[in-house]
Write a protein that holds these residues in place. Structure first.
Motif, PDB file in Angstrom:
ATOM      1  N   ASP A  19     -11.815  -3.371   6.543  1.00 42.48           N
ATOM      2  CA  ASP A  19     -12.183  -2.453   5.472  1.00 42.48           C
ATOM      3  C   ASP A  19     -11.048  -1.574   4.963  1.00 42.48           C
ATOM      4  OD1 ASP A  19     -14.883  -3.277   5.524  1.00 42.48           O
ATOM      5  OD2 ASP A  19     -15.214  -2.007   7.275  1.00 42.48           O
ATOM      6  N   GLU A  20     -10.083  -1.237   5.817  1.00 41.40           N
ATOM      7  CA  GLU A  20      -9.052  -0.303   5.370  1.00 41.40           C
ATOM      8  C   GLU A  20      -7.717  -0.508   6.066  1.00 41.40           C
ATOM      9  OE1 GLU A  20     -10.404   3.723   5.922  1.00 41.40           O
ATOM     10  OE2 GLU A  20     -10.675   3.457   8.054  1.00 41.40           O
ATOM     11  N   ARG A  74      -4.395   6.204   3.871  1.00 41.50           N
ATOM     12  CA  ARG A  74      -5.676   5.565   4.209  1.00 41.50           C
ATOM     13  C   ARG A  74      -6.156   4.928   2.913  1.00 41.50           C
ATOM     14  NH1 ARG A  74      -9.777   8.678   7.592  1.00 41.50           N
ATOM     15  NH2 ARG A  74      -9.259   7.169   9.209  1.00 41.50           N
ATOM     16  N   ARG A  75      -6.103   3.609   2.861  1.00 39.90           N
ATOM     17  CA  ARG A  75      -6.417   2.873   1.645  1.00 39.90           C
ATOM     18  C   ARG A  75      -7.468   1.807   1.950  1.00 39.90           C
ATOM     19  NH1 ARG A  75      -4.168   6.503   0.508  1.00 39.90           N
ATOM     20  NH2 ARG A  75      -1.973   6.829   0.106  1.00 39.90           N
ATOM     21  N   PRO A  76      -8.321   1.507   0.964  1.00 38.56           N
ATOM     22  CA  PRO A  76      -9.240   0.380   1.150  1.00 38.56           C
ATOM     23  C   PRO A  76      -8.441  -0.918   1.268  1.00 38.56           C
ATOM     24  CG  PRO A  76      -9.535   1.394  -1.024  1.00 38.56           C
ATOM     25  CD  PRO A  76      -8.468   2.150  -0.315  1.00 38.56           C
ATOM     26  N   ARG A  77      -8.859  -1.795   2.126  1.00 42.56           N
ATOM     27  CA  ARG A  77      -8.181  -3.075   2.316  1.00 42.56           C
ATOM     28  C   ARG A  77      -8.428  -3.951   1.098  1.00 42.56           C
ATOM     29  NH1 ARG A  77      -6.685  -6.174   7.174  1.00 42.56           N
ATOM     30  NH2 ARG A  77      -5.398  -7.851   6.321  1.00 42.56           N
ATOM     31  N   CYS A  78      -7.404  -4.562   0.602  1.00 40.63           N
ATOM     32  CA  CYS A  78      -7.502  -5.464  -0.544  1.00 40.63           C
ATOM     33  C   CYS A  78      -7.280  -6.886  -0.039  1.00 40.63           C
ATOM     34  CB  CYS A  78      -6.454  -5.098  -1.595  1.00 40.63           C
ATOM     35  SG  CYS A  78      -6.463  -6.189  -3.025  1.00 40.63           S
ATOM     36  N   TYR A 111       0.857  -1.185   0.000  1.00 39.83           N
ATOM     37  CA  TYR A 111       0.000   0.000   0.000  1.00 39.83           C
ATOM     38  C   TYR A 111       0.892   1.234   0.000  1.00 39.83           C
ATOM     39  CZ  TYR A 111      -3.731  -3.192   1.426  1.00 39.83           C
ATOM     40  OH  TYR A 111      -4.632  -4.225   1.481  1.00 39.83           O
TER      41      TYR A 111
END
Length: 86
Positions: free
Chosen positions: A36-37, A50-54, A18
């Motif tokens: 979620d993140e 702050r990134r969406p969880r993959c 990330y």
């Protein structure tokens, strides 16, 4: 978890990378995750990512803003982020 941000300005969570804002290069950040993140906090609680969880494996999640702020010569910066923006 705490980790030091290297020159490529990414943090690894599970098998995914990330991006983190390049201002955090060389600093130790605290990485917080939930379902979620992914959030990276610099000292003082400043959010540097702050990134969406993959949940897929071996992915690179990049903010265009992080790539635009890459330090160094344009060609080298572009190479680090080529094909990874989203």
């Amino acid at each position: 978890m705490q980790t030091r941000i290297g020159r490529d300005h990414y943090v690894r969570v599970d098998t995914n990378d990330y991006s983190v804002h390049p201002d955090a290069i060389g600093r130790t950040v605290t990485v917080l995750t939930d379902n979620d993140e992914v959030i990276a906090l610099a000292p003082g609680g400043v959010i540097v990512a702050r990134r969406p969880r993959c949940w897929a494996r071996h992915q690179t999640i990049v903010s265009r803003r992080d790539c635009a702020a890459c330090p160094g010569p344009g060609a080298a910066s572009a190479r680090r982020c080529r094909g990874r923006t989203g």
